[in-house]
Design a protein around this motif. Structure first.
Motif, PDB file in Angstrom:
ATOM      1  N   VAL A  90       0.871  -1.180   0.000  1.00  0.00           N
ATOM      2  CA  VAL A  90       0.000   0.000   0.000  1.00  0.00           C
ATOM      3  C   VAL A  90       0.904   1.224   0.000  1.00  0.00           C
ATOM      4  O   VAL A  90       1.903   1.267   0.720  1.00  0.00           O
ATOM      5  N   ILE A  91       0.564   2.215  -0.824  1.00  0.00           N
ATOM      6  CA  ILE A  91       1.338   3.467  -0.842  1.00  0.00           C
ATOM      7  C   ILE A  91       0.929   4.288   0.370  1.00  0.00           C
ATOM      8  O   ILE A  91      -0.254   4.596   0.547  1.00  0.00           O
ATOM      9  N   VAL A  92       1.912   4.646   1.206  1.00  0.00           N
ATOM     10  CA  VAL A  92       1.606   5.429   2.412  1.00  0.00           C
ATOM     11  C   VAL A  92       2.111   6.867   2.323  1.00  0.00           C
ATOM     12  O   VAL A  92       1.673   7.718   3.104  1.00  0.00           O
ATOM     13  N   ALA A  93       3.020   7.153   1.396  1.00  0.00           N
ATOM     14  CA  ALA A  93       3.519   8.527   1.246  1.00  0.00           C
ATOM     15  C   ALA A  93       4.086   8.710  -0.161  1.00  0.00           C
ATOM     16  O   ALA A  93       4.505   7.754  -0.811  1.00  0.00           O
ATOM     17  N   ASP A  94       4.073   9.968  -0.604  1.00  0.00           N
ATOM     18  CA  ASP A  94       4.580  10.334  -1.927  1.00  0.00           C
ATOM     19  C   ASP A  94       5.416  11.600  -1.771  1.00  0.00           C
ATOM     20  O   ASP A  94       4.915  12.622  -1.303  1.00  0.00           O
ATOM     21  N   THR A  95       6.694  11.535  -2.161  1.00  0.00           N
ATOM     22  CA  THR A  95       7.571  12.705  -2.014  1.00  0.00           C
ATOM     23  C   THR A  95       7.133  13.864  -2.900  1.00  0.00           C
ATOM     24  O   THR A  95       7.459  15.011  -2.619  1.00  0.00           O
ATOM     25  N   ALA A  96       6.396  13.574  -3.980  1.00  0.00           N
ATOM     26  CA  ALA A  96       5.970  14.640  -4.891  1.00  0.00           C
ATOM     27  C   ALA A  96       4.595  15.193  -4.521  1.00  0.00           C
ATOM     28  O   ALA A  96       4.106  16.101  -5.184  1.00  0.00           O
ATOM     29  N   ALA A  97       3.965  14.666  -3.475  1.00  0.00           N
ATOM     30  CA  ALA A  97       2.618  15.137  -3.092  1.00  0.00           C
ATOM     31  C   ALA A  97       2.667  16.610  -2.707  1.00  0.00           C
ATOM     32  O   ALA A  97       3.492  17.037  -1.910  1.00  0.00           O
ATOM     33  N   GLY A  98       1.779  17.388  -3.306  1.00  0.00           N
ATOM     34  CA  GLY A  98       1.696  18.809  -2.984  1.00  0.00           C
ATOM     35  C   GLY A  98       2.752  19.660  -3.651  1.00  0.00           C
ATOM     36  O   GLY A  98       2.847  20.848  -3.379  1.00  0.00           O
ATOM     37  N   THR A  99       3.561  19.089  -4.524  1.00  0.00           N
ATOM     38  CA  THR A  99       4.583  19.863  -5.243  1.00  0.00           C
ATOM     39  C   THR A  99       4.281  19.813  -6.730  1.00  0.00           C
ATOM     40  O   THR A  99       3.416  19.067  -7.183  1.00  0.00           O
ATOM     41  N   SER A 100       4.996  20.596  -7.483  1.00  0.00           N
ATOM     42  CA  SER A 100       4.813  20.585  -8.941  1.00  0.00           C
ATOM     43  C   SER A 100       5.679  19.527  -9.609  1.00  0.00           C
ATOM     44  O   SER A 100       5.638  19.380 -10.821  1.00  0.00           O
ATOM     45  N   SER A 101       6.445  18.785  -8.853  1.00  0.00           N
ATOM     46  CA  SER A 101       7.326  17.762  -9.403  1.00  0.00           C
ATOM     47  C   SER A 101       6.519  16.558  -9.883  1.00  0.00           C
ATOM     48  O   SER A 101       5.529  16.171  -9.275  1.00  0.00           O
ATOM     49  N   ASP A 102       6.952  15.970 -10.985  1.00  0.00           N
ATOM     50  CA  ASP A 102       6.319  14.738 -11.448  1.00  0.00           C
ATOM     51  C   ASP A 102       7.251  13.542 -11.245  1.00  0.00           C
ATOM     52  O   ASP A 102       7.079  12.491 -11.842  1.00  0.00           O
ATOM     53  N   ASN A 103       8.247  13.720 -10.384  1.00  0.00           N
ATOM     54  CA  ASN A 103       9.184  12.655 -10.029  1.00  0.00           C
ATOM     55  C   ASN A 103       8.771  12.095  -8.668  1.00  0.00           C
ATOM     56  O   ASN A 103       9.141  12.624  -7.631  1.00  0.00           O
ATOM     57  N   HIS A 104       7.992  11.037  -8.686  1.00  0.00           N
ATOM     58  CA  HIS A 104       7.429  10.462  -7.464  1.00  0.00           C
ATOM     59  C   HIS A 104       8.361   9.420  -6.863  1.00  0.00           C
ATOM     60  O   HIS A 104       8.985   8.641  -7.578  1.00  0.00           O
ATOM     61  N   ARG A 105       8.450   9.419  -5.545  1.00  0.00           N
ATOM     62  CA  ARG A 105       9.139   8.366  -4.775  1.00  0.00           C
ATOM     63  C   ARG A 105       8.148   7.928  -3.702  1.00  0.00           C
ATOM     64  O   ARG A 105       7.891   8.667  -2.752  1.00  0.00           O
ATOM     65  N   PHE A 106       7.582   6.746  -3.898  1.00  0.00           N
ATOM     66  CA  PHE A 106       6.521   6.264  -3.012  1.00  0.00           C
ATOM     67  C   PHE A 106       7.090   5.455  -1.853  1.00  0.00           C
ATOM     68  O   PHE A 106       7.914   4.563  -2.053  1.00  0.00           O
ATOM     69  N   THR A 107       6.628   5.773  -0.657  1.00  0.00           N
ATOM     70  CA  THR A 107       6.915   4.955   0.516  1.00  0.00           C
ATOM     71  C   THR A 107       5.828   3.894   0.585  1.00  0.00           C
ATOM     72  O   THR A 107       4.640   4.201   0.471  1.00  0.00           O
ATOM     73  N   LEU A 108       6.250   2.635   0.770  1.00  0.00           N
ATOM     74  CA  LEU A 108       5.323   1.511   0.702  1.00  0.00           C
ATOM     75  C   LEU A 108       5.260   0.756   2.019  1.00  0.00           C
ATOM     76  O   LEU A 108       6.251   0.656   2.739  1.00  0.00           O
ATOM     77  N   ARG A 109       4.081   0.213   2.317  1.00  0.00           N
ATOM     78  CA  ARG A 109       3.903  -0.639   3.486  1.00  0.00           C
ATOM     79  C   ARG A 109       3.460  -2.011   2.997  1.00  0.00           C
ATOM     80  O   ARG A 109       2.531  -2.136   2.200  1.00  0.00           O
TER      81      ARG A 109
END
Length: 196
Positions: A90-109
């Protein structure tokens, strides 16, 4: 005939060499891309010299792209398919959330409730997963290949593209050899005819 056969052998050897370099440098795409690009460019120059016309050389860029992409991406995807560990997460966090970046790094559980050490990378906003989405991922226990979504791993498809591009190169080399032979017999080997 020998030059045509030599070009066919060079095309297959280029595809094999690029794939081999991709295996030897798992986790780094820069080296196999550079080697593959140089070999594809060399094939195009040799095709131009054999055929003496620019149009077929320009057309050879399409199968060259299939050869390059297939060779570079086949090795890591095959490694993930052979030794990778599949997990539901399950994706629990996204480094690009709330930013204009389209380079996502997802934290997973994982299903055990623990966060995975490795993050899942994703470039682009179109079809990007969101926090809370459930995914199947494949990770490399040796850490040489980055984690990928399971549905994105398709080693057979990459191999198909690689072989298809190489077979198309073979057909182009045979066509170039035949047309070059016919042009030389008709005396159209002068500079005036070379780019027609």
């Amino acid at each position: 005939m020998r030059r045509t056969a030599g070009l066919v052998v060079f095309g297959w050897a280029s595809a094999a060499a690029t794939t081999g370099v991709a295996y030897l440098t798992l986790g780094s795409e820069v080296v196999p891309i550079a080697v593959g690009f140089l070999l594809c460019l060399t094939f195009a120059v040799l095709l131009l010299l054999l055929h003496r016309a620019l149009w077929l050389t320009v057309l050879s860029a399409v199968p060259a792209l299939f050869v390059l992409v297939g060779a570079v991406q086949y090795a890591p995807e095959a490694a993930l398919e052979q030794r990778g560990v599949r997990e539901k997460v399950v994706i629990v966090a996204d480094t690009a959330a709330g930013t204009s970046s389209d380079n996502h790094r997802f934290t997973l559980r994982g299903t055990d409730g623990k966060e995975l050490e490795e993050k899942l990378g994703f470039n682009g906003d179109a079809w990007a997963p969101k926090v809370g989405d459930r995914l199947d991922v494949i990770s490399d226990p040796e850490g040489a290949v980055p984690m990928e979504q399971a549905e994105e791993v398709d080693a057979a498809g990459r191999l198909g593209g690689l072989v298809g591009g190489t077979v198309t190169w073979t057909l182009m080399a045979v066509l170039a050899g035949w047309r070059g032979h016919v042009r030389r017999r008709r005396g159209r080997d002068s500079l005036a005819y070379q780019l027609l």
